[in-house]
Write a protein that holds these residues in place. Structure first.
Motif, mmCIF file in Angstrom:
data_model
loop_
_atom_site.group_PDB
_atom_site.id
_atom_site.type_symbol
_atom_site.label_atom_id
_atom_site.label_comp_id
_atom_site.label_asym_id
_atom_site.label_seq_id
_atom_site.Cartn_x
_atom_site.Cartn_y
_atom_site.Cartn_z
ATOM 1 N N GLU A 99 -15.620 65.638 67.946
ATOM 2 C CA GLU A 99 -16.741 66.403 67.379
ATOM 3 C C GLU A 99 -16.757 67.828 67.910
ATOM 4 O OE1 GLU A 99 -21.642 66.364 67.299
ATOM 5 O OE2 GLU A 99 -20.578 64.547 67.901
ATOM 6 N N THR A 100 -16.523 67.979 69.212
ATOM 7 C CA THR A 100 -16.508 69.315 69.816
ATOM 8 C C THR A 100 -15.337 70.126 69.294
ATOM 9 O OG1 THR A 100 -17.558 68.439 71.810
ATOM 10 C CG2 THR A 100 -16.491 70.594 71.989
ATOM 11 N N LEU A 101 -14.170 69.489 69.173
ATOM 12 C CA LEU A 101 -12.997 70.198 68.660
ATOM 13 C C LEU A 101 -13.243 70.679 67.235
ATOM 14 C CD1 LEU A 101 -10.113 71.192 69.088
ATOM 15 C CD2 LEU A 101 -9.310 68.966 68.254
ATOM 16 N N ARG A 102 -13.885 69.848 66.438
ATOM 17 C CA ARG A 102 -14.217 70.261 65.069
ATOM 18 C C ARG A 102 -15.086 71.524 65.083
ATOM 19 N NH1 ARG A 102 -14.207 67.681 60.040
ATOM 20 N NH2 ARG A 102 -15.609 68.658 58.531
ATOM 21 N N ARG A 103 -16.055 71.550 65.990
ATOM 22 C CA ARG A 103 -16.923 72.728 66.091
ATOM 23 C C ARG A 103 -16.123 73.942 66.549
ATOM 24 N NH1 ARG A 103 -22.504 71.827 69.147
ATOM 25 N NH2 ARG A 103 -22.916 73.818 68.116
ATOM 26 N N LEU A 104 -15.253 73.744 67.538
ATOM 27 C CA LEU A 104 -14.460 74.863 68.058
ATOM 28 C C LEU A 104 -13.539 75.442 66.989
ATOM 29 C CD1 LEU A 104 -13.425 73.569 71.619
ATOM 30 C CD2 LEU A 104 -15.353 75.052 71.009
ATOM 31 N N LEU A 105 -12.903 74.572 66.209
ATOM 32 C CA LEU A 105 -12.010 75.049 65.154
ATOM 33 C C LEU A 105 -12.794 75.716 64.027
ATOM 34 C CD1 LEU A 105 -9.417 72.125 64.965
ATOM 35 C CD2 LEU A 105 -9.180 74.339 66.100
ATOM 36 N N THR A 106 -13.986 75.207 63.757
ATOM 37 C CA THR A 106 -14.842 75.834 62.737
ATOM 38 C C THR A 106 -15.254 77.230 63.179
ATOM 39 O OG1 THR A 106 -15.642 73.670 62.019
ATOM 40 C CG2 THR A 106 -16.978 75.571 61.406
ATOM 41 N N ILE A 107 -15.573 77.375 64.469
ATOM 42 C CA ILE A 107 -15.897 78.693 65.019
ATOM 43 C C ILE A 107 -14.659 79.591 64.977
ATOM 44 C CG2 ILE A 107 -16.503 79.922 67.147
ATOM 45 C CD1 ILE A 107 -18.288 77.410 67.807
ATOM 46 N N ALA A 108 -13.508 79.027 65.304
ATOM 47 C CA ALA A 108 -12.266 79.810 65.306
ATOM 48 C C ALA A 108 -12.001 80.441 63.943
ATOM 49 C CB ALA A 108 -11.090 78.927 65.718
ATOM 50 N N ARG A 123 -14.145 81.626 61.904
ATOM 51 C CA ARG A 123 -15.111 82.673 61.560
ATOM 52 C C ARG A 123 -14.576 84.024 62.039
ATOM 53 N NH1 ARG A 123 -20.222 80.647 59.987
ATOM 54 N NH2 ARG A 123 -21.121 82.683 60.406
ATOM 55 N N VAL A 124 -13.548 84.483 61.362
ATOM 56 C CA VAL A 124 -12.888 85.738 61.736
ATOM 57 C C VAL A 124 -12.835 86.661 60.525
ATOM 58 C CG1 VAL A 124 -11.450 84.729 63.547
ATOM 59 C CG2 VAL A 124 -10.615 84.752 61.190
ATOM 60 N N PRO A 125 -12.595 87.950 60.742
ATOM 61 C CA PRO A 125 -12.357 88.830 59.601
ATOM 62 C C PRO A 125 -11.190 88.297 58.771
ATOM 63 C CG PRO A 125 -12.684 90.115 61.603
ATOM 64 C CD PRO A 125 -12.581 88.687 62.023
ATOM 65 N N GLN A 155 -3.526 90.140 57.343
ATOM 66 C CA GLN A 155 -3.504 88.677 57.343
ATOM 67 C C GLN A 155 -2.962 88.142 58.667
ATOM 68 O OE1 GLN A 155 -1.866 86.938 53.626
ATOM 69 N NE2 GLN A 155 -1.720 89.049 52.915
ATOM 70 N N ILE A 156 -1.943 88.811 59.189
ATOM 71 C CA ILE A 156 -1.361 88.409 60.477
ATOM 72 C C ILE A 156 -2.368 88.629 61.603
ATOM 73 C CG2 ILE A 156 0.450 88.944 62.161
ATOM 74 C CD1 ILE A 156 2.225 89.674 59.692
ATOM 75 N N LEU A 157 -3.051 89.777 61.556
ATOM 76 C CA LEU A 157 -4.084 90.048 62.554
ATOM 77 C C LEU A 157 -5.194 89.003 62.499
ATOM 78 C CD1 LEU A 157 -4.445 93.921 62.263
ATOM 79 C CD2 LEU A 157 -3.494 92.657 64.192
ATOM 80 N N SER A 158 -5.519 88.541 61.312
ATOM 81 C CA SER A 158 -6.558 87.520 61.156
ATOM 82 C C SER A 158 -6.159 86.243 61.882
ATOM 83 C CB SER A 158 -6.802 87.246 59.667
ATOM 84 O OG SER A 158 -7.881 86.354 59.488
ATOM 85 N N ALA A 159 -4.882 85.865 61.806
ATOM 86 C CA ALA A 159 -4.410 84.671 62.519
ATOM 87 C C ALA A 159 -4.513 84.868 64.026
ATOM 88 C CB ALA A 159 -2.968 84.348 62.119
ATOM 89 N N GLY A 160 -4.218 86.078 64.504
ATOM 90 C CA GLY A 160 -4.384 86.372 65.926
ATOM 91 C C GLY A 160 -5.838 86.275 66.347
ATOM 92 N N ASN A 168 -10.528 83.672 68.957
ATOM 93 C CA ASN A 168 -11.834 83.064 68.718
ATOM 94 C C ASN A 168 -11.871 81.638 69.272
ATOM 95 O OD1 ASN A 168 -13.858 84.638 67.592
ATOM 96 N ND2 ASN A 168 -13.977 83.447 65.722
ATOM 97 N N LEU A 169 -10.768 80.926 69.104
ATOM 98 C CA LEU A 169 -10.700 79.550 69.604
ATOM 99 C C LEU A 169 -10.795 79.535 71.126
ATOM 100 C CD1 LEU A 169 -10.317 76.530 69.308
ATOM 101 C CD2 LEU A 169 -7.864 76.917 69.026
ATOM 102 N N LEU A 170 -10.079 80.421 71.792
ATOM 103 C CA LEU A 170 -10.148 80.484 73.252
ATOM 104 C C LEU A 170 -11.545 80.871 73.727
ATOM 105 C CD1 LEU A 170 -6.810 82.159 74.417
ATOM 106 C CD2 LEU A 170 -7.564 79.815 74.830
ATOM 107 N N THR A 171 -12.167 81.821 73.044
ATOM 108 C CA THR A 171 -13.517 82.245 73.420
ATOM 109 C C THR A 171 -14.517 81.109 73.239
ATOM 110 O OG1 THR A 171 -13.014 84.535 72.823
ATOM 111 C CG2 THR A 171 -15.337 83.935 72.963
ATOM 112 N N ALA A 172 -14.426 80.413 72.114
ATOM 113 C CA ALA A 172 -15.326 79.281 71.862
ATOM 114 C C ALA A 172 -15.121 78.192 72.910
ATOM 115 C CB ALA A 172 -15.092 78.724 70.456
ATOM 116 N N ALA A 173 -13.867 77.914 73.249
ATOM 117 C CA ALA A 173 -13.574 76.899 74.257
ATOM 118 C C ALA A 173 -14.158 77.298 75.615
ATOM 119 C CB ALA A 173 -12.069 76.678 74.367
#
Length: 200
Positions: A33-42, A44-46, A122-127, A132-137
């Motif tokens: 459940e937490t991982l799902r939230r973290l990936l969902t937050i990840a 939320r990027v430009p 698009q590449i920057l968005s993946a970065g 975002n994932l590290l920050t959320a974690a």
């Protein structure tokens, strides 16, 4: 009105964020459940044009061990002329890193060069997804590290991971709990890197 004490607490946590040593990551990691939230937050990027030019591959449990085994075997095949001692060290390192953290998330960049929006964005968005994932974690109380390494650039290794030819690996994010806190490293000098534009 901003609660300054609460804001300060959050910012201090981010000010202390650092990449964990991958071999010092262990359980607990984020549950499903937490991982799902973290990936969902990840996610939320430009994302110029709403192209979603990234996706995730998640490794947990025995999948990490099996991937490590297959990658090690592939490394041997791909490097037949490498010094045996060096190759053995590399194989041991591959196996240890992929098995250490309880959760590994591969962030796959799938930028479309034919899209109307710039491929670079698009590449920057993946970065941004990786960070975002590290920050959320971090805010969730976990430790992590963003790696790439041999497996991110070797075509045979990428196939094992489920990455198709037109895709690239933006980051391999290892998540868990650091079992031994490290000292912080020297950080960039604010005054040396921040300027304010002035008319010439």
């Amino acid at each position: 009105m901003v609660d300054s004490e609460r804001l300060d607490k959050r910012l201090k946590r981010l000010e202390r964020r650092r990449s964990a040593a991958p071999l010092q990551l262990s359980a607990p990691g984020p549950d499903a459940e937490t991982l799902r939230r973290l990936l969902t937050i990840a996610m939320r990027v430009p994302d110029h044009g709403k192209l979603e030019p990234w996706r995730f591959i998640v490794l947990e449990g025995d999948a990490r061990i099996e991937v490590a085994r297959q990658l090690a075997a592939t490394y041997i095949v791909e490097n037949p002329n490498e010094d045996a001692n060096k190759r053995d060290k590399q194989i041991t390192k591959i196996a240890a890193i992929w098995a250490a953290a309880p959760v590994v998330v591969i962030v796959v960049s799938r930028a479309n060069s034919e899209a109307k929006k710039p491929e670079w964005e698009q590449i920057l968005s993946a970065g941004a997804v990786c960070m975002n994932l590290l920050t959320a974690a971090t805010l969730a109380g976990f430790d992590g590290v963003w790696l790439t390494g041999w497996a991110a650039y070797n075509e045979a290794a990428k196939r094992i991971l489920g990455v198709v030819p037109h895709e690239r690996i933006a980051g391999i994010i290892h998540l868990g709990t650091e079992n031994e806190k490290q000292k912080d490293r020297p950080r960039p000098d604010y005054d040396a890197l921040v300027t304010r534009w002035r008319s010439q």
